[in-house]
Design a protein around this motif. Structure first.
Motif, mmCIF file in Angstrom:
data_model
loop_
_atom_site.group_PDB
_atom_site.id
_atom_site.type_symbol
_atom_site.label_atom_id
_atom_site.label_comp_id
_atom_site.label_asym_id
_atom_site.label_seq_id
_atom_site.Cartn_x
_atom_site.Cartn_y
_atom_site.Cartn_z
ATOM 1 N N LYS A 108 42.439 24.467 33.020
ATOM 2 C CA LYS A 108 41.931 25.701 32.411
ATOM 3 C C LYS A 108 43.013 26.761 32.507
ATOM 4 N N SER A 109 43.165 27.495 31.432
ATOM 5 C CA SER A 109 44.082 28.627 31.419
ATOM 6 C C SER A 109 43.512 29.667 30.479
ATOM 7 N N THR A 110 43.252 30.856 30.997
ATOM 8 C CA THR A 110 42.719 31.921 30.172
ATOM 9 C C THR A 110 43.263 33.256 30.664
ATOM 10 N N THR A 111 43.303 34.199 29.774
ATOM 11 C CA THR A 111 43.639 35.567 30.159
ATOM 12 C C THR A 111 42.399 36.454 30.082
ATOM 13 N N ALA A 112 41.269 35.885 29.635
ATOM 14 C CA ALA A 112 40.032 36.653 29.483
ATOM 15 C C ALA A 112 39.397 36.914 30.844
ATOM 16 N N ILE A 113 39.105 38.182 31.108
ATOM 17 C CA ILE A 113 38.473 38.604 32.350
ATOM 18 C C ILE A 113 36.969 38.686 32.115
ATOM 19 N N PRO A 114 36.130 38.192 33.051
ATOM 20 C CA PRO A 114 34.690 38.395 32.890
ATOM 21 C C PRO A 114 34.405 39.897 32.829
#
Length: 161
Positions: free
Chosen positions: A148-154
């Protein structure tokens, strides 16, 4: 709560912008269900208030030859405040270090590094990291694959019962 002044429209704007910051104001307005002018004003306010730090392009590291992610745990000798600042300034100037955190425990810093291969990384350790002030030890964790790799913050903390 940090986002108490954000309403549902603000949250939708942030959600869509985290997925695709290249959306035009018209496209974004349509997706969140408001007209273009109020959408533009909200985006500007989110920038002004610091909710949106920047808008960037995410580049495919592997297409540029950086096939490896490595986490390096760094042990730093007891340094003066000036030497410590020199260490962290040095880290800022190394483009292959994507992230750097100070940590509690046996090691002092955790670095997220991109590398083309293990041979390159070995040279990087000796020619770059070990030359920073106070570096005593480096323990590396070489990743095998990216799950998993994301830059989206909850946008809100998860609630647990």
């Amino acid at each position: 709560m940090a986002n108490a002044e954000l309403d549902a429209i603000d949250m939708k704007i942030l959600t869509h912008m985290q997925r695709d910051a290249s959306l035009t104001t018209a496209e974004l307005a349509e997706r969140v269900g408001i007209s273009q002018s109020p959408c533009w004003r909200r985006v500007q306010r989110l920038h002004d208030e610091g909710y949106i730090k920047s808008q960037v392009v995410l580049v495919d590291r592997q297409k540029l030859g950086f096939d490896m992610h490595i986490f390096a745990q760094v042990k730093i000798a007891r340094l003066s405040e000036e030497e410590r600042e020199t260490f962290f300034r040095g880290i800022q100037n190394i483009p292959e270090v994507l992230e750097c955190y100070t940590v509690f425990g046996e090691m002092d810093a955790l670095l997220k590094i991109v590398a083309p291969d293990v041979k390159w990384y070995q040279e990087f350790i000796f020619n770059t990291l070990m030359k920073l002030p106070g570096v005593e030890d480096i323990r590396s964790i070489v990743t095998l694959s990216e799950a998993k790799s994301t830059t989206a913050i909850p946008l809100t903390p998860r609630k647990f019962q």
